[in-house]
Design a protein around this motif. Structure first.
Motif: not given
Ligand code: SF4
Length: 71
Positions: A44-71
């Motif tokens: 229920d918070l995926v939409g909000e997460a995507q909004d945050a990613a879209d709003a970040c001017p630095e591209g610092a936020i990524v929303v993915t289906e799987t955890a990044p390998a280096d996370a």
């Protein structure tokens, strides 16, 4: 879905936690407090997460289906 915040890219613009207050918070200096973290987000918070990613001017936020390998 997972959200990951790259702490090296975050410049503290504050747009992410403004559009995703249920997911993100700010620290004392205006940076997103969760920077440098990767965590699974409820459906229920995926939409909000995507909004945050879209709003970040630095591209610092990524929303993915799987955890990044280096996370
Ligand atoms: S919008 Fe981007 S740069 Fe600004 S605080 Fe959030 S993650 Fe950092």
């Amino acid at each position: 879905m997972f959200i990951a915040i790259d702490e090296t890219k975050c410049m503290g613009h504050g747009r992410c936690y403004a559009v995703a207050p249920e997911l993100l918070t700010d620290d004392d200096e205006g940076f997103v407090a969760e920077r440098g973290r990767c965590w699974e987000i409820p459906a229920d918070l995926v939409g909000e997460a995507q909004d945050a990613a879209d709003a970040c001017p630095e591209g610092a936020i990524v929303v993915t289906e799987t955890a990044p390998a280096d996370a």
